[in-house]
Enzyme design. Structure first.
Site, PDB file in Angstrom:
ATOM      1  N   ASP A   1       1.459   5.982   5.520  1.00 32.65           N
ATOM      2  CA  ASP A   1       0.764   5.425   5.006  1.00 32.65           C
ATOM      3  C   ASP A   1       0.867   4.780   3.272  1.00 32.65           C
ATOM      4  OD1 ASP A   1      -1.696   4.154   5.628  1.00 32.65           O
ATOM      5  OD2 ASP A   1      -3.165   5.235   4.541  1.00 32.65           O
TER       6      ASP A   1
ATOM      7  N   ASP B   1     -12.329   6.505   3.170  1.00 33.77           N
ATOM      8  CA  ASP B   1     -11.689   6.586   4.331  1.00 33.77           C
ATOM      9  C   ASP B   1     -10.506   4.924   4.433  1.00 33.77           C
ATOM     10  OD1 ASP B   1      -9.411   7.466   5.480  1.00 33.77           O
ATOM     11  OD2 ASP B   1     -10.197   7.496   7.444  1.00 33.77           O
TER      12      ASP B   1
ATOM     13  N   ASP C   1      -3.086  10.369   3.659  1.00 32.44           N
ATOM     14  CA  ASP C   1      -4.739  10.012   3.781  1.00 32.44           C
ATOM     15  C   ASP C   1      -5.151  10.523   4.446  1.00 32.44           C
ATOM     16  OD1 ASP C   1      -7.060   8.423   3.836  1.00 32.44           O
ATOM     17  OD2 ASP C   1      -5.872   7.062   4.524  1.00 32.44           O
TER      18      ASP C   1
ATOM     19  N   LYS D   1     -10.742  12.327   7.695  1.00 33.20           N
ATOM     20  CA  LYS D   1     -10.336  12.426   9.313  1.00 33.20           C
ATOM     21  C   LYS D   1     -10.054  13.571   9.884  1.00 33.20           C
ATOM     22  CE  LYS D   1      -6.409   8.269   8.126  1.00 33.20           C
ATOM     23  NZ  LYS D   1      -7.512   7.422   8.436  1.00 33.20           N
TER      24      LYS D   1
ATOM     25  N   GLU E   1      -9.283   3.730   1.760  1.00 38.99           N
ATOM     26  CA  GLU E   1      -9.101   3.273   1.120  1.00 38.99           C
ATOM     27  C   GLU E   1      -7.739   1.936   0.014  1.00 38.99           C
ATOM     28  OE1 GLU E   1      -7.719   5.399   3.025  1.00 38.99           O
ATOM     29  OE2 GLU E   1      -5.880   5.173   2.535  1.00 38.99           O
TER      30      GLU E   1
ATOM     31  N   LYS F   1       0.288  -1.221   0.370  1.00 39.41           N
ATOM     32  CA  LYS F   1      -0.146  -0.118   0.125  1.00 39.41           C
ATOM     33  C   LYS F   1       1.279   1.410   0.117  1.00 39.41           C
ATOM     34  CE  LYS F   1      -3.115   2.547   2.964  1.00 39.41           C
ATOM     35  NZ  LYS F   1      -4.234   2.236   3.770  1.00 39.41           N
TER      36      LYS F   1
ATOM     37  N   ARG G   1      -7.485  -0.421   0.743  1.00 38.40           N
ATOM     38  CA  ARG G   1      -7.892  -1.760   0.113  1.00 38.40           C
ATOM     39  C   ARG G   1      -8.618  -1.665  -1.050  1.00 38.40           C
ATOM     40  NH1 ARG G   1     -12.580  -2.213   4.820  1.00 38.40           N
ATOM     41  NH2 ARG G   1     -10.714  -0.995   6.282  1.00 38.40           N
TER      42      ARG G   1
HETATM   43  N1  BES Z   1      -4.570   4.580   6.983  1.00 39.27           N
HETATM   44  C1  BES Z   1      -6.158   4.264   7.630  1.00 39.27           C
HETATM   45  C2  BES Z   1      -5.599   3.145   8.869  1.00 39.27           C
HETATM   46  C3  BES Z   1      -4.623   4.043   9.948  1.00 39.27           C
HETATM   47  C4  BES Z   1      -5.388   4.878  10.653  1.00 39.27           C
HETATM   48  C5  BES Z   1      -3.243   3.473  10.325  1.00 39.27           C
HETATM   49  C6  BES Z   1      -4.658   5.072  11.703  1.00 39.27           C
HETATM   50  C7  BES Z   1      -2.803   3.943  11.257  1.00 39.27           C
HETATM   51  C8  BES Z   1      -3.430   5.020  11.763  1.00 39.27           C
HETATM   52  C9  BES Z   1      -7.091   3.750   6.873  1.00 39.27           C
HETATM   53  O1  BES Z   1      -6.385   3.707   5.444  1.00 39.27           O
HETATM   54  C10 BES Z   1      -8.075   4.242   6.937  1.00 39.27           C
HETATM   55  O2  BES Z   1      -7.841   4.517   7.097  1.00 39.27           O
HETATM   56  N2  BES Z   1      -8.959   2.897   7.401  1.00 39.27           N
HETATM   57  C11 BES Z   1      -9.832   3.345   8.785  1.00 39.27           C
HETATM   58  C12 BES Z   1     -11.013   1.661   8.066  1.00 39.27           C
HETATM   59  C13 BES Z   1     -11.963   2.028   7.584  1.00 39.27           C
HETATM   60  C14 BES Z   1     -13.168   4.069   7.382  1.00 39.27           C
HETATM   61  C15 BES Z   1     -13.422   1.347   7.903  1.00 39.27           C
HETATM   62  C16 BES Z   1      -9.498   2.491  10.054  1.00 39.27           C
HETATM   63  O3  BES Z   1      -8.923   2.126  10.387  1.00 39.27           O
HETATM   64  O4  BES Z   1     -10.542   3.871  10.378  1.00 39.27           O
HETATM   65 ZN    ZN Z   2      -5.040   4.755   4.501  1.00 37.34          ZN
HETATM   66 MN    MN Z   3      -8.281   6.288   5.217  1.00 39.61          MN
END
Ligand code: BES
Ligand code: ZN
Ligand code: MN
Length: 496
Positions: free
Chosen positions: A287, A346, A269, A276, A348, A264, A350
């Site tokens: 990210d 968010d 992000d 966010k 994204e 990834k 996947r």
């Molecule tokens: N890059 C983030 C995951 C992340 C968040 C890693 C904070 C480290 C710290 C990912 O793209 C994301 O935003 N995931 C969301 C998924 C949710 C919307 C289902 C998450 O984990 O909140």
């Molecule tokens: Zn992300």
């Molecule tokens: Mn995200």
């Protein structure tokens, strides 16, 4: 940095500093005792004092210009209880001792490694680890800031030449450490420098440096032709061009099936329209640590000329809000043909990965491993300690778990039980891009599992392990470069 074996005796070795472990009971190892005798008991005299308890690596004593040996100094470092010293403790000893050597401005050091090879710790493992720790201890992020303290440097490290393979072991550790540092550096760069274009150029540089690496870069137009609707939905709001970067490392014969590593690479992000919250959003420059790990591994195996074939896929994009951005509820068609309802922009990572994973099919891989800072829930569950592993092939996951233990870049498995899959049902598309409130790390894995049915696959969620958030330690860790390099080297020896 130079890594050498020294054939001189411990009293004759030419170095700034001889480094010795002291066990908690105040005992020295066998080699250190030889040195102590030559120094007329100067080491025992320190041990006889009550100044230290030698319980932790913070207990240290530096002898200057000791009479009776050639070395400029002797550094005693506490190593804790001898019986409890395993690989993890030995590695910590090495990293702490190296920090002391760096802080003491001693560019040449000699580690009496055999005295640390207790409780069946393998001397070759220690030699590799010393070099790996030396590389990572010397790394500083300086690209965009003034180099405040003039940096101490390590120029050479030596160890006694007790056995044949030590030099090769040190070269292995050096390559891994450099791969780790490459991943750290890419992770630490700010998102206005480290864009998808920067990652593509970095991959091209790697290909220029190594004959065995070739690179191919797919731009947005090409991805559109191919039908990568999920990937493109992520970059829709960004003015930076997105790329799927494909690196081929050819170290084995042509008909050996490659391992695909899919990283990834979200260079920033924001969350997109599902934006966010502001606190700590700067950390979303990290990210892209999954793709940084892919690039770190590619460089390590190329430096080692490892006899494996690897295809590295870097899915590089920003995730930004704008008038052109993807909106919650939008439905896109993936490269696999499945339609996806994007309920949360968010989620994204996947979306990039599912198309990159489908693209990996064309390489007829023996195994596919994706590496992604995918879910905040992975941090909630494991903090910064574990790489989280899921997948569809237990032998593959078992091997990753074992490799993680062996190189101290550990992983822990979560289940991809069918019960969790239901959370991804959508009224309007074949699959939704998010599940419910709970088990977010697993439902992210479930999403990816819909695109990995044609090969043996493991997913590493490195949201917790890839970087540290606090204080002076804030920065990318370079994980899981060591784990993946270890995995590939075991595969070269014993195919799965
Ligand atoms: N890059 C983030 C995951 C992340 C968040 C890693 C904070 C480290 C710290 C990912 O793209 C994301 O935003 N995931 C969301 C998924 C949710 C919307 C289902 C998450 O984990 O909140
Ligand atoms: Zn992300
Ligand atoms: Mn995200």
């Amino acid at each position: 940095m130079r890594y050498e074996t020294a054939t001189e005796s411990i009293t004759e070795v030419v170095t700034d500093c001889v480094v010795l472990p002291v066990w908690k009971d105040g005992r020295l190892g066998d080699n250190a005792q030889t040195l102590d005798a030559a120094l007329n008991g100067a080491l025992s005299a320190v041990l006889a004092s009550d100044d230290y308890i030698w319980e932790s690596n913070d207990d240290r004593h530096l002898l200057h210009s000791p009479a009776g040996c050639v070395a400029g100094r002797v550094l005693l470092v506490g190593a804790g209880e001898r019986d409890k010293c395993g690989p993890k403790e030995a590695a910590k000893f090495l990293s702490e001792a190296l920090k002391a050597v760096l802080a003491g401005n001693m560019p040449h050091a000699h580690f009496v490694l055999a005295d640390l090879a207790v409780n069946d710790i393998d001397i070759n493992w220690l030699a590799a680890r010393l070099a790996q720790e030396a590389e990572t201890a010397a790394y500083r992020y300086v690209t965009t800031k003034e180099d405040k303290k003039r940096e101490a440097v390590l120029e050479s490290l030596s160890i006694p030449a007790n056995s044949e393979n030590l030099e090769a072991a040190m070269r292995r550790g050096e390559a891994i450490g450099q791969g780790v540092n490459r991943a750290r550096q890419l992770g630490n760069l700010p998102a206005n420098v480290c864009t998808p274009t920067y990652l593509a150029n970095h991959a091209r540089d790697l290909a220029n440096d190594h004959k065995a690496i070739e690179v191919e870069v797919l731009d947005e137009a090409r991805m559109k032709e191919l039908g990568m609707g999920c990937f493109l939905s992520v970059t829709a709001g960004s003015i930076e061009e997105a790329y799927l970067i494909v690196l081929h490392y050819r170290g084995a014969d042509e008909d050996t099936k490659p391992v695909c590593l899919v990283g990834k690479g979200v260079t920033f992000d924001t969350g997109g329209i599902s934006i966010k919250p502001s606190p700590a959003m700067d950390e979303m420059k990290f990210d892209m640590c999954g793709s940084a790990a892919v690039l770190g591994v590619m460089s390590a195996i190329a430096n080692l000329k490892m006899p494996v074939n690897v295809v590295g896929l870097v899915a590089a994009s920003e995730n930004m809000p704008s008038g052109g951005a993807t909106k919650p509820g939008d439905i896109v068609t993936s490269l696999s043909g499945k339609t996806v309802e994007i309920l949360n922009t968010d989620a994204e990572g996947r979306l990039l990965l599912c198309d990159a994973l489908t693209y990996a099919e064309r390489f007829e891989p023996s195994h596919v491993i994706d590496i992604a800072t995918l879910t905040g829930a992975a941090i909630a569950a494991f903090g910064n300690e574990a790489n989280v592993v899921m997948g569809n092939d237990q032998p593959l996951m078992d091997r990753l778990l074992q490799c993680g233990q062996d190189c101290l870049d550990r992983a822990w498995q979560l289940p991809l039980w069918s019960e969790y899959q239901k959370q991804l049902d959508s009224n309007f598309a074949d699959i939704a891009n998010i599940g419910g409130k709970h088990a977010g790390t697993i439902t992210a894995g479930c999403f990816l599992s819909r695109f990995t049915e044609k090969f043996k696959w493991a997913h590493l969620d490195i949201a917790g392990s890839a970087w540290l958030s606090n204080g002076a330690a804030k920065g990318a860790t370079g994980r899981p470069v060591a784990l993946l390099t270890e995995f590939l080297s075991t595969l070269a020896e014993t195919p799965a």
